[in-house]
Design an enzyme around this catalytic site. Structure first.
Site, PDB file in Angstrom:
ATOM      1  N   ARG A 270       4.244  -3.068   0.390  1.00 41.25           N
ATOM      2  CA  ARG A 270       5.497  -2.936   0.057  1.00 41.25           C
ATOM      3  C   ARG A 270       5.263  -3.393  -1.643  1.00 41.25           C
ATOM      4  O   ARG A 270       6.707  -2.708  -1.303  1.00 41.25           O
ATOM      5  CB  ARG A 270       6.064  -3.687   1.094  1.00 41.25           C
ATOM      6  CG  ARG A 270       5.454  -3.843   2.664  1.00 41.25           C
ATOM      7  CD  ARG A 270       6.315  -4.699   3.478  1.00 41.25           C
ATOM      8  NE  ARG A 270       5.582  -3.709   5.336  1.00 41.25           N
ATOM      9  CZ  ARG A 270       5.833  -4.446   6.337  1.00 41.25           C
ATOM     10  NH1 ARG A 270       6.355  -5.236   6.041  1.00 41.25           N
ATOM     11  NH2 ARG A 270       5.243  -4.326   7.275  1.00 41.25           N
TER      12      ARG A 270
ATOM     13  N   ARG B  18       9.264  -4.599  11.440  1.00 37.33           N
ATOM     14  CA  ARG B  18       8.890  -3.742  12.264  1.00 37.33           C
ATOM     15  C   ARG B  18       7.815  -4.016  13.570  1.00 37.33           C
ATOM     16  O   ARG B  18       7.091  -3.320  13.997  1.00 37.33           O
ATOM     17  CB  ARG B  18       7.490  -3.047  11.077  1.00 37.33           C
ATOM     18  CG  ARG B  18       7.839  -2.888   9.755  1.00 37.33           C
ATOM     19  CD  ARG B  18       7.074  -1.245   9.456  1.00 37.33           C
ATOM     20  NE  ARG B  18       7.230  -1.618   7.192  1.00 37.33           N
ATOM     21  CZ  ARG B  18       8.131  -1.012   6.756  1.00 37.33           C
ATOM     22  NH1 ARG B  18       9.475  -1.438   7.427  1.00 37.33           N
ATOM     23  NH2 ARG B  18       8.229  -1.004   5.599  1.00 37.33           N
TER      24      ARG B  18
ATOM     25  N   LYS C  62      -1.763   0.063  14.977  1.00 32.58           N
ATOM     26  CA  LYS C  62      -1.213  -0.445  13.360  1.00 32.58           C
ATOM     27  C   LYS C  62      -0.135  -1.852  13.874  1.00 32.58           C
ATOM     28  O   LYS C  62       0.267  -1.749  14.707  1.00 32.58           O
ATOM     29  CB  LYS C  62      -0.344   0.528  12.596  1.00 32.58           C
ATOM     30  CG  LYS C  62       0.868  -0.081  11.950  1.00 32.58           C
ATOM     31  CD  LYS C  62       0.842   0.971  10.737  1.00 32.58           C
ATOM     32  CE  LYS C  62       1.285   0.670   9.982  1.00 32.58           C
ATOM     33  NZ  LYS C  62       2.280   1.995   8.753  1.00 32.58           N
TER      34      LYS C  62
ATOM     35  N   TYR D 151      -8.947  -0.218  -0.822  1.00 31.85           N
ATOM     36  CA  TYR D 151      -8.405  -0.110  -2.204  1.00 31.85           C
ATOM     37  C   TYR D 151      -9.765  -0.406  -3.064  1.00 31.85           C
ATOM     38  O   TYR D 151      -9.954  -0.761  -4.623  1.00 31.85           O
ATOM     39  CB  TYR D 151      -7.048  -1.178  -3.036  1.00 31.85           C
ATOM     40  CG  TYR D 151      -5.974  -0.592  -2.289  1.00 31.85           C
ATOM     41  CD1 TYR D 151      -5.381  -0.171  -2.685  1.00 31.85           C
ATOM     42  CD2 TYR D 151      -5.850  -1.620  -1.171  1.00 31.85           C
ATOM     43  CE1 TYR D 151      -4.070  -0.063  -1.956  1.00 31.85           C
ATOM     44  CE2 TYR D 151      -5.224  -1.592  -0.259  1.00 31.85           C
ATOM     45  CZ  TYR D 151      -3.621   0.321  -0.688  1.00 31.85           C
ATOM     46  OH  TYR D 151      -2.567   0.198   0.165  1.00 31.85           O
TER      47      TYR D 151
ATOM     48  N   SER E   4      -3.705  -3.908   1.718  1.00 31.11           N
ATOM     49  CA  SER E   4      -3.503  -4.504   0.401  1.00 31.11           C
ATOM     50  C   SER E   4      -3.215  -6.031   0.981  1.00 31.11           C
ATOM     51  O   SER E   4      -3.992  -6.360  -0.444  1.00 31.11           O
ATOM     52  CB  SER E   4      -1.511  -3.969   0.595  1.00 31.11           C
ATOM     53  OG  SER E   4      -1.105  -4.755   1.313  1.00 31.11           O
TER      54      SER E   4
ATOM     55  N   LYS F 108      -5.741  -1.222  11.991  1.00 28.44           N
ATOM     56  CA  LYS F 108      -5.148  -1.209  11.102  1.00 28.44           C
ATOM     57  C   LYS F 108      -4.554  -2.510  11.289  1.00 28.44           C
ATOM     58  O   LYS F 108      -3.373  -2.572  11.962  1.00 28.44           O
ATOM     59  CB  LYS F 108      -4.119  -0.919  10.660  1.00 28.44           C
ATOM     60  CG  LYS F 108      -3.448  -0.804   8.691  1.00 28.44           C
ATOM     61  CD  LYS F 108      -2.631   0.409   8.357  1.00 28.44           C
ATOM     62  CE  LYS F 108      -1.882  -0.196   7.200  1.00 28.44           C
ATOM     63  NZ  LYS F 108      -0.340   0.960   6.748  1.00 28.44           N
TER      64      LYS F 108
HETATM   65  C1  PBG Z   1       3.520   2.845   5.888  1.00 25.41           C
HETATM   66  C2  PBG Z   1       2.318   2.446   5.561  1.00 25.41           C
HETATM   67  C3  PBG Z   1       2.260   0.902   5.176  1.00 25.41           C
HETATM   68  C4  PBG Z   1       0.736   1.083   4.924  1.00 25.41           C
HETATM   69  C5  PBG Z   1      -0.245   2.247   5.320  1.00 25.41           C
HETATM   70  N1  PBG Z   1       1.304   3.048   5.915  1.00 25.41           N
HETATM   71  C6  PBG Z   1       3.632  -0.235   5.221  1.00 25.41           C
HETATM   72  C7  PBG Z   1       3.840  -1.095   6.235  1.00 25.41           C
HETATM   73  O1  PBG Z   1       3.521  -0.360   7.368  1.00 25.41           O
HETATM   74  O2  PBG Z   1       4.878  -1.920   5.987  1.00 25.41           O
HETATM   75  C8  PBG Z   1      -0.125  -1.041   4.187  1.00 25.41           C
HETATM   76  C9  PBG Z   1      -1.667  -0.292   3.614  1.00 25.41           C
HETATM   77  C10 PBG Z   1      -1.508  -1.378   2.528  1.00 25.41           C
HETATM   78  O3  PBG Z   1      -0.977  -3.111   3.588  1.00 25.41           O
HETATM   79  O4  PBG Z   1      -2.270  -1.321   2.234  1.00 25.41           O
HETATM   80  N2  PBG Z   1       3.677   3.465   5.285  1.00 25.41           N
END
Ligand code: PBG
Length: 323
Positions: free
Chosen positions: A205, A217, A195, A313, A274, A248
């Site tokens: 977010r 992060r 990730k 989505y 997203s 991801k």
């Molecule tokens: C953390 C999480 C995130 C996403 C999925 N699980 C956000 C992050 O790491 O800030 C992002 C998914 C997306 O952008 O569609 N719980």
């Protein structure tokens, strides 16, 4: 052999011919639909930066899951937005947490759809970080216990798969141990193994109100410049007991998906996140691209790179188009 003997266009002349020689398939069974569940009743509030996606309550999430099932989707993945956030992310691991409630309700009303639960603390902490914080550090080992508790209560609520997305070291082993100790040896782990620290999570977010209150992060999510590190993360997660691994985001990391697919023997998932969704929707709403075409092309590209299934989505819209 070359031109004029060789004419690749011969195999592109009709849709029937193209279908016969198509190398990559995309079907409804490959797609997982993400949903955001929060408190209240009858809530269906559109997310500003994700037009067509909604913040839901448990009852409307059940209705969405019903629709997803009737469209032939195999699974949904749930993200929780708790009524209250605190330093220990109580809403993540409580038996009455919003994801635990939604999981029970969906499994009761729509038993045929699988529920995947996201295991992370960031939506549930008041500071928006994925772990226990001390000063400005995110502590690894004290976080593992909370993640393991989260996975156990989610699985006890009926989750078919738990999906840790926090990127703490050792979390897959901690979750596997806790699940087994709780008599949940049959619950699989889908780890967000690679990730990346990505700008493409911006709209998520906003939807989950999980933007970190300070810092970012980068001390746990991966540097977008790295691919060997992704292979190492994937190896470690599989050693620790991951049943499936995820990459991801998806489209900007197709090379990573390919490298991982060629390396491991477990199913590989990709999360079309997203920001990827938002870009397609924004351009389409401006009339700049053909939305349906770009959507199917994007999902096909992620499959071609090597993803066995895709969290997106666009799952419901794609399922409608794919029939
Ligand atoms: C953390 C999480 C995130 C996403 C999925 N699980 C956000 C992050 O790491 O800030 C992002 C998914 C997306 O952008 O569609 N719980």
């Amino acid at each position: 052999m070359a031109f004029p003997i060789d004419r690749p266009r011969r195999l592109r002349r009709t849709e029937r011919m193209r279908g016969l020689v198509r190398e990559t398939t995309l079907s409804r069974g490959d797609l997982v639909y993400p949903m955001f569940v929060g408190p209240g009743r009858g809530v269906r509030q559109e997310i500003r930066s994700m037009p067509g996606q909604f913040n839901l309550s448990v009852d409307t999430a059940v209705a969405e899951a019903q629709e997803a099932a009737s469209l032939g989707l195999p699974a949904v993945i749930l993200f929780g937005i708790p009524a209250v956030k605190d330093a220990r992310a109580t809403g993540a691991w409580s038996e009455e947490g919003i994801v635990q409630q939604a999981t029970r309700a969906i499994k009761k009303a729509v038993p045929e759809i699988m529920v995947i639960t996201d295991v992370c603390l960031c939506e549930y902490t008041d500071h928006g970080h994925c772990g226990v914080v001390e000063g400005d550090a995110i502590l690894n080992d004290p976080t593992l216990d909370l993640l393991a508790k989260t996975a156990v209560t989610q699985a006890q609520a009926g989750a078919d798969i738990v999906a840790p997305s926090d990127m703490m070291d050792g979390r897959v082993a901690a979750i596997r141990r806790a699940l087994d100790a709780a008599g949940l040896a049959d619950t699989p782990i889908l780890s967000y193994a690679a990730k990346y620290a990505s700008g493409f999570y911006g709209p998520f977010r906003e939807a989950a109100q999980s933007t970190p209150q300070f810092g970012d992060r980068r001390s746990h999510q991966m540097d977008p410049a790295n691919v060997l590190e992704a292979l190492r993360e994937v190896d470690l997660d599989i050693e620790e007991g991951a049943d499936m691994v995820m990459i991801k985001p998806a489209l900007p990391y197709l090379d990573v998906i390919r490298r991982v697919r060629e390396r491991v023997q477990v199913p590989v998932a990709a999360y079309h996140v997203s920001g990827e969704y938002a870009m397609i929707e924004a351009a389409a709403r401006n009339g700049w691209i053909d939305r349906d075409r770009v959507m199917i092309e994007s999902l096909t590209a992620i499959r071609r790179a090597g993803a066995d299934f895709i969290l997106t989505y666009h799952a419901k819209d794609a399922a409608r188009l794919l029939g």
